[in-house]
Design a protein around this motif. Sequence first.
Motif, short mmCIF file in Angstrom:
data_model
loop_
_atom_site.label_atom_id
_atom_site.label_comp_id
_atom_site.label_asym_id
_atom_site.label_seq_id
_atom_site.Cartn_x
_atom_site.Cartn_y
_atom_site.Cartn_z
N GLY A 84 0.79 -1.22 0.00
CA GLY A 84 0.00 0.00 0.00
C GLY A 84 0.83 1.28 0.00
O GLY A 84 0.46 2.26 -0.66
N TYR A 114 7.75 5.91 4.53
CA TYR A 114 8.24 4.91 5.48
C TYR A 114 9.35 5.54 6.34
O TYR A 114 10.28 6.13 5.82
CB TYR A 114 8.80 3.66 4.77
N GLY A 140 -5.33 0.17 5.73
CA GLY A 140 -5.98 -0.90 4.95
C GLY A 140 -6.42 -0.38 3.59
O GLY A 140 -7.61 -0.32 3.29
O1 GMT Z 1 3.88 -1.63 6.86
C1 GMT Z 1 3.33 -2.51 6.21
O2 GMT Z 1 2.73 -3.44 6.68
C2 GMT Z 1 3.35 -2.45 4.71
C3 GMT Z 1 2.67 -1.19 4.30
C4 GMT Z 1 2.78 -1.14 2.85
O3 GMT Z 1 3.84 -0.73 2.37
O4 GMT Z 1 1.82 -1.50 2.21
O5 GMT Z 1 1.29 -1.20 4.70
C5 GMT Z 1 0.94 -0.13 5.50
O6 GMT Z 1 0.74 1.01 4.67
C6 GMT Z 1 -0.44 0.99 3.87
C7 GMT Z 1 -0.48 2.27 3.06
O7 GMT Z 1 -0.52 3.40 3.87
C8 GMT Z 1 -1.67 0.84 4.77
O8 GMT Z 1 -2.85 0.83 3.99
C9 GMT Z 1 -1.57 -0.47 5.55
O9 GMT Z 1 -2.66 -0.54 6.45
C10 GMT Z 1 -0.28 -0.48 6.35
N1 GMT Z 1 -0.09 -1.83 6.93
C11 GMT Z 1 -0.19 -2.05 8.25
O10 GMT Z 1 -0.40 -1.17 9.07
C12 GMT Z 1 -0.03 -3.46 8.68
#
Ligand code: GMT
Length: 380
Positions: free
Chosen positions: A13, A92, A287
């Motif tokens: 995401g 990130y 999500g």
């Molecule tokens: O951190 C992760 O789990 C991966 C990350 C990603 O790169 O997709 O997901 C997070 O970021 C997304 C985009 O903002 C969110 O939609 C997801 O909910 C988030 N994942 C978690 O919090 C587990």
Amino acid sequence: MKIGITCYPSVGGSGIIATELGIQLAERGHEVHFITSNVPFRLNANHPNIHIHQTDINDYSVFKYPPYDITLASKISEVIIEYDLELVHMHYAVPHAICGILAKQMSGRAVRIVTTLHGTDITVLGHDMSLVNAIRFGIEGSDAVTAVSESLNRQTHELIKPDKSIETIYNFVEEEYFNMADRETIRKRMKERYNIGEDTKVLMHTSNFRKIKRIDDIVRAFNIVQKNIDSILVLIGDGPETNSIKHLIKELGIENSVILAGHQSDVKSYYMMSDVFLLLSQKESFGLALLEAMHCGSVPIGSTAGGISEVIKDGETGYIVDVGDYVSAAERIMNLLSDDSLFQSMQERMLLDINLRFHSDVIISEYETLYRNLIGASSK
Ligand code: GMT
């Protein structure tokens, strides 16, 4: 504006949001430079305002661990200087926020750094004491920090305790691609391909199959549903939990009612085929798949984790159940699937709500305003 964007280019995401943000900023006339280790997987736009700069990872034999972050910082600094970037947007916290700070120092330019926190960079890595100082450094050293939900914003303050205010900017859906146009045609075609009866209800989930996604709860909820309603479950994706999920499906004797479709590039067709989308995670900052599925017409059942209940309005645009409560999830699904008028009214409310709160025009403008304020501040 001249903007650099760094994200993880692989499926996920955060990469999708960063990529789509860049594309839409380019369409609004900004000059956008993606600085990443690979071409982001959703970046298929040919736009003159989009430039792609790939970092080469140095695998010199003395290095036990190739220095991805240093190489990336060095590349970002080159691009800052060569293209006179005004701002770099890092997606990130680790290592990207820190790469941005290093790149700024290496370049010697007054470039602004925006960091967006996405999820496990805080909710999982924030529990790792060996990284907390680095995450705090990345946040405090950025000129502006955003989080993709109020829940993630709050958790960042609780876990990392940065001396920095964080703005919540929600994720958005790419509505030109993920929408209900042709839903019935695509749904019919997909069902024929998979030999699924016209009246059979389709439940769906997609993720990277990590433990925090609690796919076992989804399978257990489906096991209850399929005993009462003609239905199948479609699971898209792959990851560390795939084998144990296969094992559970076998143990429950529902192999003929579950489709494990693995990675799929055309996830939209699966959203179109589905009636209900499930996301019962233990941790989930936002999500994004929920938004995509919802905008394709699938009604969501989510857990209380993180920001899911900011995306789904419980009882209005879907349902929320406690983490681990797959029995309630099954009850909600059966309720929804056995009452056509309830399903339809929820679907209508869900589409209206997404267009109001998560429309790309609204969210891109929020980022644009943030950038303008920062750049304005830097030139004073
Ligand atoms: O951190 C992760 O789990 C991966 C990350 C990603 O790169 O997709 O997901 C997070 O970021 C997304 C985009 O903002 C969110 O939609 C997801 O909910 C988030 N994942 C978690 O919090 C587990």
